[in-house]
Design an enzyme around this catalytic site. Structure first.
Site, PDB file in Angstrom:
ATOM      1  N   ASP A   5       9.598  -8.720   0.829  1.00 56.96           N
ATOM      2  CA  ASP A   5       9.792  -8.614   2.272  1.00 56.96           C
ATOM      3  C   ASP A   5      11.269  -8.308   2.473  1.00 56.96           C
ATOM      4  OD1 ASP A   5       8.778  -8.619   4.890  1.00 56.96           O
ATOM      5  OD2 ASP A   5       9.679 -10.571   5.265  1.00 56.96           O
ATOM      6  N   SER A   6      11.557  -7.453   3.433  1.00 59.58           N
ATOM      7  CA  SER A   6      12.952  -7.069   3.612  1.00 59.58           C
ATOM      8  C   SER A   6      13.247  -6.803   5.081  1.00 59.58           C
ATOM      9  CB  SER A   6      13.262  -5.822   2.772  1.00 59.58           C
ATOM     10  OG  SER A   6      12.443  -4.748   3.158  1.00 59.58           O
ATOM     11  N   ARG A  56       0.847  -1.202   0.000  1.00 64.07           N
ATOM     12  CA  ARG A  56       0.000   0.000   0.000  1.00 64.07           C
ATOM     13  C   ARG A  56       0.875   1.242   0.000  1.00 64.07           C
ATOM     14  NH1 ARG A  56      -4.237  -3.373   1.973  1.00 64.07           N
ATOM     15  NH2 ARG A  56      -5.809  -2.841   0.445  1.00 64.07           N
ATOM     16  N   ASN A  57       2.190   1.034  -0.113  1.00 70.74           N
ATOM     17  CA  ASN A  57       3.136   2.146  -0.087  1.00 70.74           C
ATOM     18  C   ASN A  57       3.281   2.701  -1.515  1.00 70.74           C
ATOM     19  OD1 ASN A  57       5.468   3.655  -0.211  1.00 70.74           O
ATOM     20  ND2 ASN A  57       6.562   2.389   1.282  1.00 70.74           N
ATOM     21  N   GLY A  79       5.120   4.903  -2.771  1.00 73.70           N
ATOM     22  CA  GLY A  79       6.523   5.080  -3.163  1.00 73.70           C
ATOM     23  C   GLY A  79       7.080   3.805  -3.764  1.00 73.70           C
ATOM     24  N   GLY A 109      13.733   3.690   7.830  1.00 76.67           N
ATOM     25  CA  GLY A 109      14.154   2.568   8.665  1.00 76.67           C
ATOM     26  C   GLY A 109      15.531   2.779   9.287  1.00 76.67           C
TER      27      GLY A 109
HETATM   28  P1  ITT Z   1       5.379  -2.615   3.766  1.00 71.71           P
HETATM   29  O1  ITT Z   1       5.344  -4.047   4.240  1.00 71.71           O
HETATM   30  O2  ITT Z   1       4.145  -1.840   4.046  1.00 71.71           O
HETATM   31  O3  ITT Z   1       5.790  -2.511   2.324  1.00 71.71           O
HETATM   32  P2  ITT Z   1       7.512  -2.295   5.782  1.00 71.71           P
HETATM   33  O4  ITT Z   1       7.897  -1.106   6.615  1.00 71.71           O
HETATM   34  O5  ITT Z   1       7.077  -3.533   6.490  1.00 71.71           O
HETATM   35  O6  ITT Z   1       6.507  -1.810   4.632  1.00 71.71           O
HETATM   36  P3  ITT Z   1       9.627  -3.836   4.564  1.00 71.71           P
HETATM   37  O7  ITT Z   1       8.908  -5.109   4.816  1.00 71.71           O
HETATM   38  O8  ITT Z   1      10.151  -3.622   3.189  1.00 71.71           O
HETATM   39  O9  ITT Z   1       8.756  -2.555   4.874  1.00 71.71           O
HETATM   40  O10 ITT Z   1      10.858  -3.688   5.594  1.00 71.71           O
HETATM   41  C1  ITT Z   1      10.837  -4.149   6.946  1.00 71.71           C
HETATM   42  C2  ITT Z   1      11.724  -3.262   7.792  1.00 71.71           C
HETATM   43  O11 ITT Z   1      13.104  -3.485   7.477  1.00 71.71           O
HETATM   44  C3  ITT Z   1      11.485  -1.779   7.574  1.00 71.71           C
HETATM   45  O12 ITT Z   1      10.426  -1.298   8.387  1.00 71.71           O
HETATM   46  C4  ITT Z   1      12.844  -1.192   7.962  1.00 71.71           C
HETATM   47  O13 ITT Z   1      12.927  -1.057   9.362  1.00 71.71           O
HETATM   48  C5  ITT Z   1      13.825  -2.270   7.520  1.00 71.71           C
HETATM   49  N1  ITT Z   1      14.314  -1.985   6.155  1.00 71.71           N
HETATM   50  C6  ITT Z   1      14.041  -2.668   5.026  1.00 71.71           C
HETATM   51  N2  ITT Z   1      14.606  -2.109   3.939  1.00 71.71           N
HETATM   52  C7  ITT Z   1      15.261  -1.022   4.402  1.00 71.71           C
HETATM   53  C8  ITT Z   1      16.030  -0.017   3.778  1.00 71.71           C
HETATM   54  O14 ITT Z   1      16.209   0.017   2.463  1.00 71.71           O
HETATM   55  N3  ITT Z   1      16.560   0.940   4.543  1.00 71.71           N
HETATM   56  C9  ITT Z   1      16.371   0.953   5.877  1.00 71.71           C
HETATM   57  N4  ITT Z   1      15.636   0.053   6.543  1.00 71.71           N
HETATM   58  C10 ITT Z   1      15.087  -0.936   5.818  1.00 71.71           C
END
Ligand code: ITT
Length: 221
Positions: free
Chosen positions: A75-76, A13-14, A16, A174
Protein backbone atom coordinates in the site's frame (compact mmCIF):
# COMPACT_ATOMS: atom_id res chain seq x y z
CA UNK A 1 3.22 -27.16 8.98
CA UNK A 2 4.80 -23.88 7.71
CA UNK A 3 4.32 -23.09 4.04
CA UNK A 4 7.41 -22.99 1.83
CA UNK A 5 8.30 -19.66 0.26
CA UNK A 6 9.00 -21.07 -3.22
CA UNK A 7 5.99 -19.28 -4.68
CA UNK A 8 4.64 -15.91 -3.55
CA UNK A 9 1.41 -14.32 -4.80
CA UNK A 10 1.46 -10.58 -5.45
CA UNK A 11 -1.79 -9.00 -4.24
CA UNK A 12 -2.42 -6.72 -7.17
CA UNK A 13 -4.28 -6.88 -10.47
CA UNK A 14 -1.81 -4.41 -11.96
CA UNK A 15 0.36 -6.45 -14.40
CA UNK A 16 3.05 -3.73 -14.30
CA UNK A 17 3.48 -4.19 -10.56
CA UNK A 18 3.66 -8.00 -10.91
CA UNK A 19 6.39 -7.69 -13.57
CA UNK A 20 8.33 -5.15 -11.51
CA UNK A 21 8.24 -7.28 -8.36
CA UNK A 22 9.03 -10.45 -10.30
CA UNK A 23 12.27 -8.77 -11.42
CA UNK A 24 13.11 -7.43 -7.98
CA UNK A 25 12.45 -10.73 -6.20
CA UNK A 26 14.06 -13.01 -8.80
CA UNK A 27 17.31 -12.81 -6.84
CA UNK A 28 15.64 -14.43 -3.83
CA UNK A 29 14.88 -17.57 -5.89
CA UNK A 30 11.15 -17.02 -5.40
CA UNK A 31 8.56 -17.61 -8.11
CA UNK A 32 6.28 -14.58 -8.22
CA UNK A 33 2.73 -14.97 -9.53
CA UNK A 34 -0.10 -12.47 -9.89
CA UNK A 35 -3.41 -12.99 -8.12
CA UNK A 36 -5.11 -13.46 -11.51
CA UNK A 37 -2.71 -16.33 -12.34
CA UNK A 38 -3.88 -18.41 -9.37
CA UNK A 39 -7.31 -17.13 -8.30
CA UNK A 40 -8.86 -14.85 -10.92
CA UNK A 41 -12.21 -14.48 -9.14
CA UNK A 42 -10.89 -13.41 -5.73
CA UNK A 43 -12.83 -10.30 -4.68
CA UNK A 44 -10.79 -7.24 -3.66
CA UNK A 45 -10.90 -6.77 0.12
CA UNK A 46 -12.09 -3.42 1.50
CA UNK A 47 -9.14 -1.29 2.64
CA UNK A 48 -9.38 0.92 5.70
CA UNK A 49 -8.18 4.46 6.25
CA UNK A 50 -5.96 3.89 9.28
CA UNK A 51 -2.45 3.26 7.98
CA UNK A 52 -0.48 1.91 5.02
CA UNK A 53 0.64 -0.99 7.27
CA UNK A 54 -2.94 -1.94 8.20
CA UNK A 55 -4.13 -1.77 4.57
CA UNK A 56 -1.25 -3.84 3.25
CA UNK A 57 -1.85 -6.42 6.02
CA UNK A 58 -5.59 -6.62 5.18
CA UNK A 59 -4.77 -7.29 1.50
CA UNK A 60 -1.94 -9.76 2.21
CA UNK A 61 -4.04 -11.82 4.68
CA UNK A 62 -7.15 -11.82 2.46
CA UNK A 63 -5.28 -13.05 -0.62
CA UNK A 64 -3.22 -15.54 1.41
CA UNK A 65 -6.48 -17.02 2.71
CA UNK A 66 -8.04 -17.07 -0.77
CA UNK A 67 -5.07 -18.72 -2.51
CA UNK A 68 -3.59 -20.91 0.23
CA UNK A 69 -0.18 -19.47 -0.74
CA UNK A 70 2.12 -16.88 0.89
CA UNK A 71 1.07 -13.47 -0.33
CA UNK A 72 2.84 -10.10 -0.69
CA UNK A 73 0.76 -6.91 -0.67
CA UNK A 74 1.72 -3.26 -0.85
CA UNK A 75 0.00 0.00 0.00
CA UNK A 76 1.41 3.39 -0.83
CA UNK A 77 0.60 7.08 -0.97
CA UNK A 78 1.81 10.65 -0.62
CA UNK A 79 2.27 12.51 2.70
CA UNK A 80 2.42 16.33 2.54
CA UNK A 81 3.80 18.02 5.68
CA UNK A 82 1.79 21.26 5.28
CA UNK A 83 -1.40 19.14 5.18
CA UNK A 84 -0.53 17.14 8.32
CA UNK A 85 0.29 14.03 6.26
CA UNK A 86 -2.67 14.19 3.84
CA UNK A 87 -3.56 12.74 1.37
CA UNK A 88 -1.86 9.67 2.97
CA UNK A 89 -3.98 6.53 2.80
CA UNK A 90 -6.63 8.26 0.68
CA UNK A 91 -4.09 9.33 -2.00
CA UNK A 92 -5.81 7.47 -4.83
CA UNK A 93 -9.18 9.14 -4.12
CA UNK A 94 -8.10 12.47 -2.61
CA UNK A 95 -10.23 14.55 -4.99
CA UNK A 96 -13.29 12.85 -3.47
CA UNK A 97 -12.03 13.00 0.15
CA UNK A 98 -11.28 9.27 0.00
CA UNK A 99 -14.86 8.31 -0.91
CA UNK A 100 -14.64 5.76 -3.73
CA UNK A 101 -18.42 6.05 -4.09
CA UNK A 102 -18.04 9.76 -4.98
CA UNK A 103 -15.84 9.02 -7.99
CA UNK A 104 -17.53 8.84 -11.42
CA UNK A 105 -17.34 5.21 -12.62
CA UNK A 106 -16.35 6.29 -16.14
CA UNK A 107 -13.08 8.00 -15.11
CA UNK A 108 -9.86 6.53 -16.47
CA UNK A 109 -6.86 6.14 -14.13
CA UNK A 110 -5.20 9.14 -15.86
CA UNK A 111 -8.29 11.31 -15.36
CA UNK A 112 -8.47 10.31 -11.69
CA UNK A 113 -4.77 11.20 -11.25
CA UNK A 114 -5.37 14.61 -12.88
CA UNK A 115 -8.29 15.36 -10.53
CA UNK A 116 -6.19 14.38 -7.47
CA UNK A 117 -3.34 16.64 -8.63
CA UNK A 118 -5.73 19.55 -9.20
CA UNK A 119 -7.13 19.16 -5.68
CA UNK A 120 -3.69 18.96 -4.06
CA UNK A 121 -2.37 22.03 -5.89
CA UNK A 122 -5.49 23.97 -4.84
CA UNK A 123 -5.01 22.93 -1.19
CA UNK A 124 -1.39 24.15 -1.31
CA UNK A 125 -2.07 27.36 -3.26
CA UNK A 126 -0.87 29.67 -0.46
CA UNK A 127 2.01 27.51 0.80
CA UNK A 128 5.56 28.74 -0.09
CA UNK A 129 8.11 26.37 -1.72
CA UNK A 130 10.16 25.57 1.41
CA UNK A 131 7.01 24.46 3.25
CA UNK A 132 5.81 22.17 0.45
CA UNK A 133 7.89 19.18 1.65
CA UNK A 134 6.38 15.74 1.02
CA UNK A 135 7.24 12.08 0.71
CA UNK A 136 5.90 9.00 -0.99
CA UNK A 137 5.57 6.04 1.38
CA UNK A 138 5.26 2.34 0.50
CA UNK A 139 4.62 -0.50 2.93
CA UNK A 140 4.87 -4.16 1.87
CA UNK A 141 3.52 -7.00 3.96
CA UNK A 142 4.17 -10.72 3.48
CA UNK A 143 1.52 -13.03 4.97
CA UNK A 144 1.11 -16.80 5.12
CA UNK A 145 -2.35 -17.84 6.29
CA UNK A 146 -3.16 -15.37 9.06
CA UNK A 147 0.49 -14.86 10.02
CA UNK A 148 2.39 -11.71 9.08
CA UNK A 149 5.92 -12.95 8.20
CA UNK A 150 7.52 -9.59 7.34
CA UNK A 151 6.76 -5.88 6.93
CA UNK A 152 8.99 -3.53 4.90
CA UNK A 153 8.75 0.25 4.46
CA UNK A 154 10.28 2.66 1.98
CA UNK A 155 10.13 6.46 1.56
CA UNK A 156 10.93 8.90 -1.25
CA UNK A 157 11.50 12.54 -0.23
CA UNK A 158 10.64 15.63 -2.25
CA UNK A 159 8.50 18.75 -2.54
CA UNK A 160 5.26 19.57 -4.27
CA UNK A 161 5.95 22.02 -7.12
CA UNK A 162 3.95 25.12 -7.99
CA UNK A 163 2.04 25.91 -11.16
CA UNK A 164 2.91 26.91 -13.85
CA UNK A 165 6.20 24.95 -13.37
CA UNK A 166 4.29 21.71 -12.73
CA UNK A 167 2.73 19.34 -13.75
CA UNK A 168 5.50 18.10 -16.03
CA UNK A 169 7.08 14.80 -17.18
CA UNK A 170 5.64 11.80 -18.94
CA UNK A 171 6.80 8.80 -16.87
CA UNK A 172 5.23 7.22 -13.79
CA UNK A 173 1.68 7.78 -12.59
CA UNK A 174 -0.32 9.42 -9.80
CA UNK A 175 1.34 12.52 -8.31
CA UNK A 176 4.68 12.04 -10.16
CA UNK A 177 4.22 15.11 -12.45
CA UNK A 178 4.09 17.49 -9.43
CA UNK A 179 6.64 15.76 -7.13
CA UNK A 180 10.05 17.52 -7.22
CA UNK A 181 12.69 15.00 -6.19
CA UNK A 182 14.99 15.89 -3.23
CA UNK A 183 17.66 17.08 -2.68
CA UNK A 184 17.80 19.41 -5.72
CA UNK A 185 14.07 19.71 -6.46
CA UNK A 186 14.87 20.24 -10.15
CA UNK A 187 13.17 17.25 -11.75
CA UNK A 188 9.76 15.78 -11.06
CA UNK A 189 9.58 12.02 -10.50
CA UNK A 190 7.68 11.89 -13.83
CA UNK A 191 10.90 13.13 -15.47
CA UNK A 192 12.96 10.20 -14.09
CA UNK A 193 13.39 7.07 -16.20
CA UNK A 194 11.75 3.96 -14.70
CA UNK A 195 15.21 2.65 -13.64
CA UNK A 196 16.11 5.97 -11.97
CA UNK A 197 12.79 6.04 -10.14
CA UNK A 198 13.14 2.42 -8.96
CA UNK A 199 16.63 3.14 -7.63
CA UNK A 200 15.34 5.96 -5.38
CA UNK A 201 11.65 5.36 -4.86
CA UNK A 202 9.63 4.27 -1.85
CA UNK A 203 8.54 1.10 -3.70
CA UNK A 204 12.11 0.22 -4.70
CA UNK A 205 13.34 0.69 -1.13
CA UNK A 206 10.52 -1.38 0.38
CA UNK A 207 11.09 -4.14 -2.21
CA UNK A 208 14.82 -4.28 -1.45
CA UNK A 209 14.10 -4.64 2.29
CA UNK A 210 11.51 -7.34 1.52
CA UNK A 211 14.05 -9.18 -0.63
CA UNK A 212 16.37 -9.32 2.39
CA UNK A 213 13.57 -10.68 4.61
CA UNK A 214 12.60 -13.28 1.99
CA UNK A 215 16.19 -14.53 1.75
CA UNK A 216 16.38 -14.84 5.55
CA UNK A 217 13.00 -16.56 5.82
CA UNK A 218 13.88 -19.02 3.05
CA UNK A 219 17.16 -20.04 4.66
CA UNK A 220 15.52 -20.48 8.08
CA UNK A 221 12.75 -22.83 6.82
P1 ITT B 1 -3.49 -0.97 -6.67
O1 ITT B 1 -4.01 -0.91 -5.26
O2 ITT B 1 -4.47 -1.49 -7.66
O3 ITT B 1 -2.17 -1.68 -6.76
P2 ITT B 1 -3.41 1.97 -6.48
O4 ITT B 1 -3.60 3.03 -7.53
O5 ITT B 1 -4.34 1.96 -5.32
O6 ITT B 1 -3.24 0.55 -7.20
P3 ITT B 1 -1.23 2.32 -4.61
O7 ITT B 1 -2.05 1.78 -3.49
O8 ITT B 1 0.13 1.75 -4.78
O9 ITT B 1 -1.92 2.15 -6.02
O10 ITT B 1 -1.09 3.91 -4.46
C1 ITT B 1 -2.12 4.77 -3.95
C2 ITT B 1 -2.01 6.13 -4.61
O11 ITT B 1 -0.85 6.82 -4.13
C3 ITT B 1 -1.86 6.07 -6.12
O12 ITT B 1 -3.13 5.99 -6.76
C4 ITT B 1 -1.13 7.38 -6.41
O13 ITT B 1 -2.05 8.44 -6.46
C5 ITT B 1 -0.25 7.56 -5.18
N1 ITT B 1 1.09 6.99 -5.43
C6 ITT B 1 1.63 5.89 -4.86
N2 ITT B 1 2.86 5.61 -5.35
C7 ITT B 1 3.10 6.58 -6.26
C8 ITT B 1 4.18 6.84 -7.12
O14 ITT B 1 5.25 6.05 -7.18
N3 ITT B 1 4.11 7.91 -7.92
C9 ITT B 1 3.03 8.72 -7.91
N4 ITT B 1 1.95 8.53 -7.14
C10 ITT B 1 1.98 7.47 -6.32
Amino acid sequence: MPQTLDTVVIATRNPGKVAELRDLLADAGVEVVGIDDVCPNTPEPDEGTVSFEANAAIKARAYAAATGLPCLADDSGLEVDALAGAPGVISSHYAWDGQTSGEPATLTRAQRDARNIERLLADLADVPPEQRTARFVCVMVLAAGDDILATARGTFEGRIGQPPHVPRGTHGFGYDPIFLVAPHHERTSAELTPDEKNAHSHRGEAARHMLGYLRLLRTSR
